[in-house]
Design a protein around this motif. Structure first.
Motif, PDB file in Angstrom:
ATOM      1  N   ALA A   9       0.849  -1.192   0.000  1.00 35.98           N
ATOM      2  CA  ALA A   9       0.000   0.000   0.000  1.00 35.98           C
ATOM      3  C   ALA A   9       0.886   1.243   0.000  1.00 35.98           C
ATOM      4  CB  ALA A   9      -0.928   0.012   1.218  1.00 35.98           C
ATOM      5  N   SER A  10       0.333   2.331  -0.539  1.00 40.08           N
ATOM      6  CA  SER A  10       1.083   3.594  -0.611  1.00 40.08           C
ATOM      7  C   SER A  10       0.112   4.750  -0.423  1.00 40.08           C
ATOM      8  CB  SER A  10       1.797   3.724  -1.962  1.00 40.08           C
ATOM      9  OG  SER A  10       0.855   3.934  -2.999  1.00 40.08           O
ATOM     10  N   ASP A  11       0.692   5.960  -0.317  1.00 46.25           N
ATOM     11  CA  ASP A  11      -0.153   7.150  -0.188  1.00 46.25           C
ATOM     12  C   ASP A  11      -0.605   7.684  -1.534  1.00 46.25           C
ATOM     13  OD1 ASP A  11       2.150   8.284  -1.201  1.00 46.25           O
ATOM     14  OD2 ASP A  11       2.646   9.412   0.610  1.00 46.25           O
ATOM     15  N   GLY A  12      -0.160   7.046  -2.626  1.00 46.77           N
ATOM     16  CA  GLY A  12      -0.611   7.429  -3.952  1.00 46.77           C
ATOM     17  C   GLY A  12       0.038   8.666  -4.515  1.00 46.77           C
ATOM     18  N   LYS A  13       0.972   9.268  -3.796  1.00 50.83           N
ATOM     19  CA  LYS A  13       1.622  10.480  -4.283  1.00 50.83           C
ATOM     20  C   LYS A  13       2.628  10.140  -5.370  1.00 50.83           C
ATOM     21  CE  LYS A  13       1.082  12.979   0.071  1.00 50.83           C
ATOM     22  NZ  LYS A  13       1.780  13.661   1.193  1.00 50.83           N
ATOM     23  N   SER A  14       2.856  11.093  -6.252  1.00 53.37           N
ATOM     24  CA  SER A  14       3.751  10.880  -7.387  1.00 53.37           C
ATOM     25  C   SER A  14       5.143  10.486  -6.901  1.00 53.37           C
ATOM     26  CB  SER A  14       3.847  12.156  -8.234  1.00 53.37           C
ATOM     27  OG  SER A  14       4.766  11.983  -9.284  1.00 53.37           O
TER      28      SER A  14
END
Length: 374
Positions: free
Chosen positions: A65-70
């Protein structure tokens, strides 16, 4: 599209192959959804497609999982199915293709050019050996690990305590352009293993892409199943993908042969054709984890040099290899159709806002390059 991963108990595997007069009554089917940690989202693109696993004893799952930031890399998490919270594994940012120890107490994964292992009781991940670009592994009760150290290498063997890896399969480029061995899975005897032999250049439906049986005790190999995706064994069944349908087929690991016809146990399972991988795994007792959807949630955006979005181009799709023409009027790119195992080249005309498909064959067409005159 990647909001949840469904978990199905072994009772879902009721097929003709297990409904015999002498077979026990199948367990009731149980389904539950796992949500990502707060303020994070599941990662299932590229190498993160292999992040979803279930422990051999069926009590824990891993996911990325990630924070979705570039530019942000995903972190590997582990969660008890009896818990509502997941714990990040230390130093696992950018990790890929985790796999479990047979006692379900440790997790191995690839990160920073190495194969590492982590004891769930605590401590820091320990390096097992170098693995520049790992593509899956499996761990037996004798402490042997079989794994693919890179994208275009044979399967290697190494001790879980560390050491120098040695190849246990041989790439055969004369076999339809075979270019990769990956995603090994030990069978219950801990000596034989299933693994994918495939070609990066061939169409996914070509016969060069298949699951084979290898052994730590012999150089002999046997072809088992035509597919361009990973497989796994659990609960007396071999699990594999047919397009986005997850199939379960009764399988005898002793004779390494199928004993009955397959049945569908899930559909719309996420796949990543470029990594020859689908988002599913199965425990020893047949607990299944899988992720719904397609890897098509990316958008093309034009930004200024400060990062502010000026324009969004086209529909959300699975884009890779974006190439701007020399005069900056067109974009060439690789696009994967949702649910398909095929990549094609497209060109987007920025002035007209129109898209045109360039390739139509069954192969995987990638990495466009413009001529200097456009």
């Amino acid at each position: 599209a990647i909001a949840a991963a469904a978990i199905v108990a072994a009772g879902a595997l009721a097929t003709r192959g297990v409904l015999r007069d002498d077979a026990p009554a199948p367990r009731a089917e149980v389904r539950a959804s796992i949500l990502p940690p707060e303020n994070l989202r599941f990662s299932a693109y590229s190498g993160a497609i292999g992040g979803l696993t279930v422990s051999p004893d069926g009590t824990r799952v891993t996911f990325i999982a990630s924070d979705g930031k570039s530019g942000g890399q995903g972190t590997l998490f582990v969660r008890l199915l009896s818990s509502e919270t997941a714990q990040p594994i230390p130093d696992s940012s950018g990790a890929s293709f985790p796999f479990w120890s047979p006692d379900s107490r440790s997790i191995a994964f690839f990160v920073d050019g190495a194969l590492k292992k982590f004891d769930l009781e605590g401590g820091a991940p320990m390096t097992v050996c170098a693995a520049p670009n790992g593509r899956g592994g499996s761990w037996n009760a004798d402490g042997d690990i079989v794994f693919a150290p890179d994208t275009n290498t044979p399967i290697h063997r190494v001790s879980a305590s560390g050491g120098t890896p040695e190849p246990v399969t041989v790439l055969d480029s004369n076999r339809g352009g075979e270019s990769t061995h990956r995603h090994p899975v030990f069978l219950p005897d801990g000596r034989r293993f299933l693994y994918l032999r495939a070609s990066h250049a061939a169409a996914r439906t070509e016969s060069v892409n298949a699951i084979w049986i290898g052994s730590l005790d012999s150089d002999a190999t046997t072809e088992l199943l035509g597919t361009a995706m990973n497989v796994t064994y659990g609960g007396g069944h071999l699990f594999y993908l047919k397009e986005q349908f997850l199939m379960a087929r009764p399988f005898d690991p002793g004779s390494v042969s199928f004993t009955d016809d397959p049945s569908v146990v899930a559909e719309n399972v996420m796949i990543e054709p470029d990594f020859f991988r689908g988002a599913f795994d199965v425990s020893d007792d047949g607990t299944i984890v899988y992720q719904h959807g397609v890897s098509s949630g990316m958008v093309l955006q034009v930004t200024d040099r400060a990062g502010a979005v000026q324009e969004t181009l086209g529909e959300p799709r699975q884009y890779t290899a974006i190439r701007l023409s020399p005069d900056a009027t067109k974009i060439a790119m690789t696009v994967a159709e949702p649910g398909s195992s095929q990549d094609d080249l497209w060109v987007l005309d920025l002035a007209r806002g129109s898209r045109s498909r360039v390739t139509f064959d069954l192969g995987s067409d990638q990495e466009p390059v413009w001529s200097p005159d456009g």
